[in-house]
Design a protein around this motif. Structure first.
Motif, PDB file in Angstrom:
ATOM      1  N   LYS A   1     -52.762 -23.971  30.950  1.00  0.00           N
ATOM      2  CA  LYS A   1     -52.318 -25.125  30.161  1.00  0.00           C
ATOM      3  C   LYS A   1     -50.906 -24.926  29.600  1.00  0.00           C
ATOM      4  O   LYS A   1     -50.310 -25.870  29.056  1.00  0.00           O
ATOM      5  N   GLY A   2     -50.385 -23.686  29.694  1.00  0.00           N
ATOM      6  CA  GLY A   2     -49.031 -23.405  29.222  1.00  0.00           C
ATOM      7  C   GLY A   2     -48.891 -23.380  27.716  1.00  0.00           C
ATOM      8  O   GLY A   2     -47.823 -23.720  27.182  1.00  0.00           O
ATOM      9  N   VAL A   3     -49.964 -22.956  27.010  1.00  0.00           N
ATOM     10  CA  VAL A   3     -49.910 -22.962  25.546  1.00  0.00           C
ATOM     11  C   VAL A   3     -50.128 -21.561  24.971  1.00  0.00           C
ATOM     12  O   VAL A   3     -50.958 -20.797  25.476  1.00  0.00           O
ATOM     13  N   PRO A   4     -49.389 -21.216  23.918  1.00  0.00           N
ATOM     14  CA  PRO A   4     -49.618 -19.952  23.215  1.00  0.00           C
ATOM     15  C   PRO A   4     -50.709 -20.107  22.166  1.00  0.00           C
ATOM     16  O   PRO A   4     -50.755 -21.098  21.439  1.00  0.00           O
ATOM     17  N   VAL A   5     -51.599 -19.126  22.109  1.00  0.00           N
ATOM     18  CA  VAL A   5     -52.678 -19.106  21.124  1.00  0.00           C
ATOM     19  C   VAL A   5     -52.665 -17.728  20.447  1.00  0.00           C
ATOM     20  O   VAL A   5     -52.667 -16.705  21.133  1.00  0.00           O
ATOM     21  N   VAL A   6     -52.640 -17.706  19.125  1.00  0.00           N
ATOM     22  CA  VAL A   6     -52.680 -16.453  18.373  1.00  0.00           C
ATOM     23  C   VAL A   6     -53.976 -16.428  17.581  1.00  0.00           C
ATOM     24  O   VAL A   6     -54.227 -17.295  16.746  1.00  0.00           O
ATOM     25  N   ILE A   7     -54.827 -15.440  17.870  1.00  0.00           N
ATOM     26  CA  ILE A   7     -56.130 -15.327  17.219  1.00  0.00           C
ATOM     27  C   ILE A   7     -56.091 -14.267  16.121  1.00  0.00           C
ATOM     28  O   ILE A   7     -55.158 -13.459  16.049  1.00  0.00           O
ATOM     29  N   ASP A   8     -57.096 -14.279  15.263  1.00  0.00           N
ATOM     30  CA  ASP A   8     -57.242 -13.243  14.225  1.00  0.00           C
ATOM     31  C   ASP A   8     -55.986 -13.096  13.367  1.00  0.00           C
ATOM     32  O   ASP A   8     -55.642 -11.989  12.936  1.00  0.00           O
ATOM     33  N   CYS A   9     -55.298 -14.205  13.101  1.00  0.00           N
ATOM     34  CA  CYS A   9     -54.012 -14.104  12.400  1.00  0.00           C
ATOM     35  C   CYS A   9     -54.156 -14.361  10.902  1.00  0.00           C
ATOM     36  O   CYS A   9     -53.446 -15.177  10.320  1.00  0.00           O
ATOM     37  N   GLY A  10     -55.094 -13.635  10.268  1.00  0.00           N
ATOM     38  CA  GLY A  10     -55.290 -13.766   8.835  1.00  0.00           C
ATOM     39  C   GLY A  10     -54.809 -12.543   8.089  1.00  0.00           C
ATOM     40  O   GLY A  10     -53.763 -11.969   8.402  1.00  0.00           O
ATOM     41  N   PHE A  11     -55.585 -12.138   7.099  1.00  0.00           N
ATOM     42  CA  PHE A  11     -55.238 -10.961   6.292  1.00  0.00           C
ATOM     43  C   PHE A  11     -55.546  -9.691   7.069  1.00  0.00           C
ATOM     44  O   PHE A  11     -54.647  -8.938   7.442  1.00  0.00           O
ATOM     45  N   ALA A  12     -56.826  -9.433   7.318  1.00  0.00           N
ATOM     46  CA  ALA A  12     -57.229  -8.291   8.145  1.00  0.00           C
ATOM     47  C   ALA A  12     -58.538  -8.660   8.832  1.00  0.00           C
ATOM     48  O   ALA A  12     -59.552  -8.813   8.137  1.00  0.00           O
ATOM     49  N   PRO A  13     -58.547  -8.843  10.150  1.00  0.00           N
ATOM     50  CA  PRO A  13     -57.410  -8.606  11.033  1.00  0.00           C
ATOM     51  C   PRO A  13     -56.281  -9.616  10.812  1.00  0.00           C
ATOM     52  O   PRO A  13     -56.513 -10.709  10.308  1.00  0.00           O
ATOM     53  N   GLY A  14     -55.106  -9.188  11.207  1.00  0.00           N
ATOM     54  CA  GLY A  14     -53.914 -10.011  11.058  1.00  0.00           C
ATOM     55  C   GLY A  14     -52.732  -9.157  10.681  1.00  0.00           C
ATOM     56  O   GLY A  14     -51.972  -8.686  11.530  1.00  0.00           O
ATOM     57  N   MET A  15     -52.578  -8.912   9.381  1.00  0.00           N
ATOM     58  CA  MET A  15     -51.455  -8.116   8.902  1.00  0.00           C
ATOM     59  C   MET A  15     -51.395  -6.709   9.520  1.00  0.00           C
ATOM     60  O   MET A  15     -50.335  -6.285   9.992  1.00  0.00           O
ATOM     61  N   PRO A  16     -52.515  -5.950   9.527  1.00  0.00           N
ATOM     62  CA  PRO A  16     -52.425  -4.601  10.110  1.00  0.00           C
ATOM     63  C   PRO A  16     -52.111  -4.634  11.602  1.00  0.00           C
ATOM     64  O   PRO A  16     -51.459  -3.720  12.122  1.00  0.00           O
ATOM     65  N   ASN A  17     -52.531  -5.688  12.286  1.00  0.00           N
ATOM     66  CA  ASN A  17     -52.233  -5.816  13.718  1.00  0.00           C
ATOM     67  C   ASN A  17     -50.731  -5.908  13.941  1.00  0.00           C
ATOM     68  O   ASN A  17     -50.189  -5.310  14.877  1.00  0.00           O
ATOM     69  N   LEU A  18     -50.049  -6.670  13.105  1.00  0.00           N
ATOM     70  CA  LEU A  18     -48.595  -6.771  13.205  1.00  0.00           C
ATOM     71  C   LEU A  18     -47.950  -5.403  13.029  1.00  0.00           C
ATOM     72  O   LEU A  18     -47.045  -5.013  13.781  1.00  0.00           O
ATOM     73  N   ILE A  19     -48.425  -4.663  12.019  1.00  0.00           N
ATOM     74  CA  ILE A  19     -47.855  -3.347  11.702  1.00  0.00           C
ATOM     75  C   ILE A  19     -48.058  -2.383  12.862  1.00  0.00           C
ATOM     76  O   ILE A  19     -47.124  -1.675  13.280  1.00  0.00           O
ATOM     77  N   TRP A  20     -49.259  -2.356  13.422  1.00  0.00           N
ATOM     78  CA  TRP A  20     -49.556  -1.400  14.494  1.00  0.00           C
ATOM     79  C   TRP A  20     -48.865  -1.798  15.800  1.00  0.00           C
ATOM     80  O   TRP A  20     -48.423  -0.931  16.554  1.00  0.00           O
ATOM     81  N   GLY A  21     -48.766  -3.089  16.068  1.00  0.00           N
ATOM     82  CA  GLY A  21     -48.050  -3.526  17.261  1.00  0.00           C
ATOM     83  C   GLY A  21     -46.599  -3.103  17.220  1.00  0.00           C
ATOM     84  O   GLY A  21     -46.041  -2.609  18.208  1.00  0.00           O
ATOM     85  N   ARG A  22     -45.982  -3.283  16.070  1.00  0.00           N
ATOM     86  CA  ARG A  22     -44.585  -2.861  15.896  1.00  0.00           C
ATOM     87  C   ARG A  22     -44.456  -1.347  16.023  1.00  0.00           C
ATOM     88  O   ARG A  22     -43.509  -0.829  16.635  1.00  0.00           O
ATOM     89  N   ALA A  23     -45.403  -0.607  15.423  1.00  0.00           N
ATOM     90  CA  ALA A  23     -45.338   0.858  15.453  1.00  0.00           C
ATOM     91  C   ALA A  23     -45.344   1.378  16.885  1.00  0.00           C
ATOM     92  O   ALA A  23     -44.569   2.267  17.249  1.00  0.00           O
ATOM     93  N   ILE A  24     -46.216   0.818  17.711  1.00  0.00           N
ATOM     94  CA  ILE A  24     -46.325   1.262  19.100  1.00  0.00           C
ATOM     95  C   ILE A  24     -45.051   0.957  19.887  1.00  0.00           C
ATOM     96  O   ILE A  24     -44.569   1.770  20.665  1.00  0.00           O
ATOM     97  N   GLU A  25     -44.502  -0.223  19.661  1.00  0.00           N
ATOM     98  CA  GLU A  25     -43.363  -0.674  20.466  1.00  0.00           C
ATOM     99  C   GLU A  25     -42.036  -0.099  19.984  1.00  0.00           C
ATOM    100  O   GLU A  25     -41.171   0.243  20.795  1.00  0.00           O
ATOM    101  N   ASN A  26     -41.865  -0.006  18.665  1.00  0.00           N
ATOM    102  CA  ASN A  26     -40.531   0.271  18.136  1.00  0.00           C
ATOM    103  C   ASN A  26     -40.400   1.497  17.240  1.00  0.00           C
ATOM    104  O   ASN A  26     -39.290   1.999  17.061  1.00  0.00           O
ATOM    105  N   GLN A  27     -41.493   1.989  16.665  1.00  0.00           N
ATOM    106  CA  GLN A  27     -41.375   3.055  15.670  1.00  0.00           C
ATOM    107  C   GLN A  27     -41.759   4.432  16.209  1.00  0.00           C
ATOM    108  O   GLN A  27     -41.233   5.440  15.752  1.00  0.00           O
TER     109      GLN A  27
END
Length: 363
Positions: A101-127
């Motif tokens: 369908k060509g659409v982006p969907v972001v799941i579990d984007c609340g407090f937790a899960p959500g915030m820690p996922n952002l932190i860990w994704g960044r850590a793996i890719e950039n830190q």
């Protein structure tokens, strides 16, 4: 009512917003806030598709048992979605459909899960070039202890009870291991909360994070000392299962209900990641701490702020095309993009939520 808070935040950010709900009586309430209303039956895919037809982006915050079907209907309607419904099913099963369908969907984007996922994704890719261990501590507690439970409910009571009945998936030696519910209890202190003693126990909130290339990881929930022991006594008595569960849930909902004296809550998130730093090439530990409190001006709990604002910010990124990759994505995917991550940090800070990072080199 998380949906209403999401809508109000989006309105304040300059978007034209409507709330979709089954209860038509809510229309008048939202009209007073210059927020539109659409009646919808989330159990009926045709109703969902009709409700979202005239909108550019959808934010989902329905009960978990309806989340998967709602997500599928929104994707079939060809609409980007930011969802916090915490479905028991893995919504990534719908990724092929979202790509079609060509659409982006972001799941579990609340407090937790959500915030820690952002932190860990960044850590793996950039830190970090490699990560050996990752733990995040998370909890919502009353600012003042409220006997006898030393707890006040700021979210779903049923889900809170499940923390003491649902086994917790963690990773040990690169293998997913299932531990007994509410086990591995340990004392925990947070430097930013001076003189506050807490306890931490494993809970089953890692979800998509279990797929990350981190050999050891866990989620641990925070409570005041004694709360876990009392809940385990209740569980061992049989009160949290079978025929007794309904009456126990009603009892706890009443006993955990916020009152004027105990309405002020504190939300805590601390992520601790150990690995080899990408730039330094040395073993290091990154500690991120986020603490939010009840907002007297808006009378919003910290838990509702952290949950609703996370969904609102994600919806805004989708609306502005700052994340546009089709498919179904957990938040760690967005965290891998440093530009997107920093945008999250900016928008959180505008709402009074700050993430404090500390990195120390280990011998």
């Amino acid at each position: 009512f998380i949906g209403g808070i999401i809508a109000k935040d989006l309105k304040q950010a300059g978007y034209t917003v409507s709330v979709a709900d089954f209860d038509a009586k809510l229309a008048e309430k939202f009209e007073k806030q210059d927020i539109g209303f659409v009646q919808v039956d989330v159990t009926d895919s045709k109703s969902v598709k009709a409700a979202v037809e005239d909108f550019d982006v959808v934010a989902g915050a329905v009960p978990s048992k309806f989340g998967f079907a709602m997500t599928k209907a929104v994707i079939e309607a060809g609409k980007p979605l930011a969802d916090v419904s915490f479905t028991p099913e893995d919504a990534r099963q719908l990724s092929a459909l979202a790509k079609e369908k060509g659409v982006p969907v972001v799941i579990d984007c609340g407090f937790a899960p959500g915030m820690p996922n952002l932190i860990w994704g960044r850590a793996i890719e950039n830190q970090f070039s490699s990560i050996e261990d990752a733990t995040y501590y998370v909890g919502g507690i009353p600012e003042k202890k409220r006997p006898p439970w030393n707890y006040v409910s700021t979210w779903c009571v049923e889900d809170t009870i499940e923390e003491f009945t649902r086994p917790a998936r963690v990773k040990r030696d690169n293998q997913i291991v299932t531990l007994p519910a509410a086990s591995d209890l340990e004392p925990k202190t947070i430097d930013e909360l001076k003189d506050v003693e807490l306890e931490a126990f494993v809970t089953d909130g890692l979800r998509s994070l279990l797929d990350l290339p981190i050999p050891a990881m866990q989620e641990k929930t925070l409570r005041y000392p004694g709360h876990v022991a009392d809940m385990l006594k209740l569980r061992d008595s049989g009160a949290l299962s079978g025929d007794k569960l309904k009456s126990t849930t009603e009892q706890l909902a009443n006993e955990w209900k916020a009152t004027d004296e105990f309405k002020r809550d504190v939300v805590i998130l601390q992520s601790v990641i150990t690995g080899v730093g990408k730039q330094s090439g040395k073993r290091a530990r990154e500690t991120m701490t986020m603490i939010d409190r009840y907002d007297d001006a808006t009378q919003l709990t910290a838990m509702s702020r952290c949950t609703a604002f996370s969904v609102s910010i994600t919806a805004q990124l989708l609306a502005e095309g700052e994340f546009s990759t089709s498919g179904v994505h957990p938040p760690e995917t967005l965290g891998r993009d440093e530009t997107v991550f920093q945008r999250y940090m900016t928008l959180y800070k505008q709402r009074g939520i700050e993430f404090k990072f500390r990195v120390e080199t280990l011998e």
